[in-house]
Design a protein around this motif. Sequence first.
Motif, mmCIF file in Angstrom:
data_model
loop_
_atom_site.group_PDB
_atom_site.id
_atom_site.type_symbol
_atom_site.label_atom_id
_atom_site.label_comp_id
_atom_site.label_asym_id
_atom_site.label_seq_id
_atom_site.Cartn_x
_atom_site.Cartn_y
_atom_site.Cartn_z
ATOM 1 N N TYR A 115 0.650 -1.083 0.084
ATOM 2 C CA TYR A 115 0.258 0.006 -0.297
ATOM 3 C C TYR A 115 0.662 1.259 -0.129
ATOM 4 O O TYR A 115 0.630 2.356 -0.853
ATOM 5 C CB TYR A 115 -0.934 0.009 1.728
ATOM 6 N N GLU A 116 2.052 1.482 0.705
ATOM 7 C CA GLU A 116 2.913 2.544 0.962
ATOM 8 C C GLU A 116 3.028 3.467 -0.310
ATOM 9 O O GLU A 116 3.338 3.831 -0.635
ATOM 10 C CB GLU A 116 3.606 3.172 2.343
ATOM 11 N N ILE A 117 3.417 1.555 -0.828
ATOM 12 C CA ILE A 117 5.160 1.920 -2.025
ATOM 13 C C ILE A 117 3.821 2.340 -2.619
ATOM 14 O O ILE A 117 4.601 3.384 -3.661
ATOM 15 C CB ILE A 117 5.810 0.774 -1.691
ATOM 16 N N SER A 118 2.598 1.871 -3.136
ATOM 17 C CA SER A 118 1.885 2.000 -4.783
ATOM 18 C C SER A 118 1.587 3.579 -3.999
ATOM 19 O O SER A 118 0.927 4.138 -5.920
ATOM 20 C CB SER A 118 0.256 0.854 -4.378
ATOM 21 N N LYS A 119 0.941 4.119 -3.312
ATOM 22 C CA LYS A 119 0.837 5.379 -3.228
ATOM 23 C C LYS A 119 1.366 6.263 -3.148
ATOM 24 O O LYS A 119 0.625 7.421 -4.147
ATOM 25 C CB LYS A 119 0.217 5.396 -2.125
ATOM 26 N N LEU A 167 -2.944 -6.739 -3.013
ATOM 27 C CA LEU A 167 -2.714 -5.185 -3.242
ATOM 28 C C LEU A 167 -2.121 -4.314 -1.942
ATOM 29 O O LEU A 167 -1.567 -3.373 -2.032
ATOM 30 C CB LEU A 167 -3.573 -4.507 -4.281
ATOM 31 N N THR A 168 -3.229 -4.608 -0.715
ATOM 32 C CA THR A 168 -2.915 -3.812 0.370
ATOM 33 C C THR A 168 -3.836 -5.176 1.378
ATOM 34 O O THR A 168 -3.811 -6.027 1.181
ATOM 35 C CB THR A 168 -4.375 -2.646 0.614
ATOM 36 N N VAL A 218 -8.518 -8.215 -2.077
ATOM 37 C CA VAL A 218 -8.844 -7.979 -0.600
ATOM 38 C C VAL A 218 -10.279 -7.639 0.155
ATOM 39 O O VAL A 218 -10.092 -8.295 1.110
ATOM 40 C CB VAL A 218 -8.378 -6.529 -0.619
ATOM 41 N N ARG A 219 -11.073 -7.521 -0.708
ATOM 42 C CA ARG A 219 -12.070 -7.552 0.073
ATOM 43 C C ARG A 219 -12.875 -9.270 0.070
ATOM 44 O O ARG A 219 -13.346 -9.444 1.368
ATOM 45 C CB ARG A 219 -13.613 -7.079 -0.588
#
Length: 390
Positions: A98-102, A117-118, A370-371
């Motif tokens: 998450y942090e790298i993608s963001k 993905l997260t 993820v869901r």
Amino acid sequence: MIDGQRKTGAAIRWGMVGGGRGSQIGYIHRAAATRDRYFDMVAGAFDLDPARGRAFGTDLGLDPARCYADYRAMFAAESARPDGIRGVSIATPNNTHYEISKAALLAGIHVICEKPLTFTTAEALDLQRIARDKGLIVGVTYGYSGYQMIEEAARLVADGTLGEIRLVNLQFAHGFHNEAVEEANPAIRWRVDPKFAGPSYVLGDLATHPLYLAEVICPDLRIRRLMCARQSFIASRAPLEDNAVTLMEYEGGAFGTLWTSAVNAGAMHSQRVRIVGSKASVEWWDEHPNQLSLEIQGQPPRLLDRGMGYLHPEALADDRISGGHPEGLFEAWANLYERFALAIEAHDDGAPERVAGLRYPGVEAGIEGVRWVENCVRSADQGGIWVDYR
């Protein structure tokens, strides 16, 4: 047929985060991205140890000045260069996705990320919002979906050969972790540590692959509710599971099962997808990926082969060599990277509608994976109860 003629303009300048020396997946990313010259690797932040990462990048033939100590330094420097990277592949442990993608999206860089993905659906939705606002794509490397016979199965469902879909029977159950192999293998150890892996092990690491294949083959099916039971047969892995069974009720009445395991002793991959309709069934097995079983009620069973003229044109479009020759995982991943390249170019040209019908695992696929894991964990941790999906 894919014959090496690039369908985009210039190769996309591209970098990697993670995937360094000893990585299980770094090489297949690089090989798939560059196979058809859609991507040109020019930068990387390959390792937590800057010196080791720089040495590895230099061994790949990169300019040492573009082998960065970390992803923050890479995104800052590359986004300021007129010849900076336009896309990045993220091949790091789950907790960093998450942090790298963001950070990449905020720097104006397209993202191709390993799954999950997260950790949470909320985080995945945040990436979707940023990507939409920035006009960027997020791709998720569900690599098995690049196989030609997955497309053929989807076309058989779409043209009504199977009739009304009744059952979705999925599994990904290998046996390589039937003992506590992580004690001697750091590359596996993080996968069973909640701090790095997140709320699940095999549900997120394995099960989301056949789950996405089922979404590709049966795109109109929507999960209404599910029930999950998970176990930690290697006690030290708790609370993360190394075996799980999930039951799924779909809107419209179809029913699904998904067994995922890392302790199926003696099994190799055992990833299978079987779709049962009112008229016929199809089954795909990743250990024999060039073939698709088609069984029509009242007729002899058929084994369809990759590359043959009786397949749908959409499946034959993924061919790389004539029928009879085996194609493997590297070709499937290369098919995905071709689609990522087409999507990146269309978005950079301000014409996303150009790829409106292009199938690739994008941010929506990442959100759904993820869901699904969140709902499975929620069900299992309440004693395996039925939970509403949305």
